[in-house]
Write a protein that holds these residues in place. Structure first.
Motif, short mmCIF file in Angstrom:
data_model
loop_
_atom_site.label_atom_id
_atom_site.label_comp_id
_atom_site.label_asym_id
_atom_site.label_seq_id
_atom_site.Cartn_x
_atom_site.Cartn_y
_atom_site.Cartn_z
N GLU A 206 -3.46 -5.20 8.31
CA GLU A 206 -2.74 -6.40 7.88
C GLU A 206 -2.83 -7.48 8.95
O GLU A 206 -2.88 -7.18 10.14
N SER B 204 -4.47 -8.45 3.84
CA SER B 204 -4.53 -7.01 4.08
C SER B 204 -5.86 -6.45 3.59
O SER B 204 -6.56 -7.06 2.79
N HIS C 48 0.85 -1.18 0.00
CA HIS C 48 0.00 0.00 0.00
C HIS C 48 0.89 1.24 0.00
O HIS C 48 1.67 1.46 0.92
N TYR D 100 1.11 5.33 0.27
CA TYR D 100 0.30 6.46 0.69
C TYR D 100 1.22 7.64 0.99
O TYR D 100 2.40 7.49 1.31
N PHE E 125 -4.94 1.21 6.91
CA PHE E 125 -4.36 0.03 6.29
C PHE E 125 -4.26 -1.06 7.35
O PHE E 125 -3.64 -0.86 8.40
N LYS F 190 -7.10 7.27 5.46
CA LYS F 190 -7.17 5.85 5.14
C LYS F 190 -6.58 5.03 6.28
O LYS F 190 -5.70 5.49 7.01
N GLN G 166 -8.11 -2.32 3.32
CA GLN G 166 -8.04 -0.86 3.45
C GLN G 166 -9.44 -0.31 3.62
O GLN G 166 -10.37 -0.70 2.90
#
Length: 217
Positions: free
Chosen positions: A48, A58, A8, A10, A46, A44, A60
């Protein structure tokens, strides 16, 4: 400038929050979450799962509340211990206690997305239900919502509306959710002052859920 979290990418966060906790039902398992704020005040998240040092799955999600605080719940059990229940805070809802929930299979490789709900717990009195007490509006000062899982999604199925008056009288109204999503009132029971005080304490996040809080009739 960008950071990388297990694939991911970002932008560097205005504010970053991290939580890393064990998964009790997965041997050597952990879940990590990183919340990264964005300029509009939201951000956001994230998520996992790891077993040992190996990253297994994972997901989001997003949050919108500028005052958002990241938290993870691993205590909820959706299927009598066959999988690991996980909830990650979203800050949504009237009480800003919204969560997004998953079932993580025993090998940690699959996260089944159950969707959003207010912060839930396994209901002590109704097997297979997950419940929460939230603030109300209009004629009800509080609601107890009861969710079940259908087709791997959390579904609101029942509710109790609590209302009380200045003279310490009150009532609990049992409801079911109609196909159109509206509540249908089924029956009502008068509550005494002690029962009303119990509901108020739970609504204020003080004390334990009492018998008055689980009136289904």
């Amino acid at each position: 400038m960008f950071s990388l979290v297990s694939g991911h990418a970002y932008a560097v966060c205005d504010r970053e929050q991290r939580v890393n906790v064990p998964l009790p039902k997965i041997n050597n398992g952990r879940v990590t979450a990183i919340a990264c704020s964005e300029q509009d005040g939201g951000g956001k998240i994230f998520v996992e799962t790891l077993v040992g040092a190996e990253k297994r799955a994972s997901a989001q999600i997003i949050y919108r509340n500028p005052a958002y605080e990241l938290s993870i719940d691993t205590s909820i059990d959706f299927d009598n211990g066959k999988s690991q229940g996980v909830g990650v805070s979203t800050g949504e809802g009237r009480d800003a206690n919204g969560m997004h929930y998953w079932k993580i299979l025993a090998n940690g490789r699959t996260m089944l997305d159950l969707g959003d709900a207010p912060a839930l717990s396994n209901d002590r009195f109704m097997k297979g239900y997950f419940s929460t007490l939230i603030s109300g509006s209009g004629q009800y000062q509080a609601y107890r919502y009861f969710y079940t899982i259908s087709d791997n999604r959390l579904v609101l199925g029942r509710a109790i509306g609590f209302k009380w008056n200045d003279d310490a009288t009150g009532a609990a109204v049992s409801m079911e959710v109609a196909p159109d999503g509206n509540f249908v009132e089924l029956r009502q029971k008068t509550l005494n002052s002690a029962e009303i005080e119990d509901v108020k304490k739970v609504k204020s996040n003080v004390g334990n859920i009492s018998d008055a809080d689980r009136l289904i009739f």
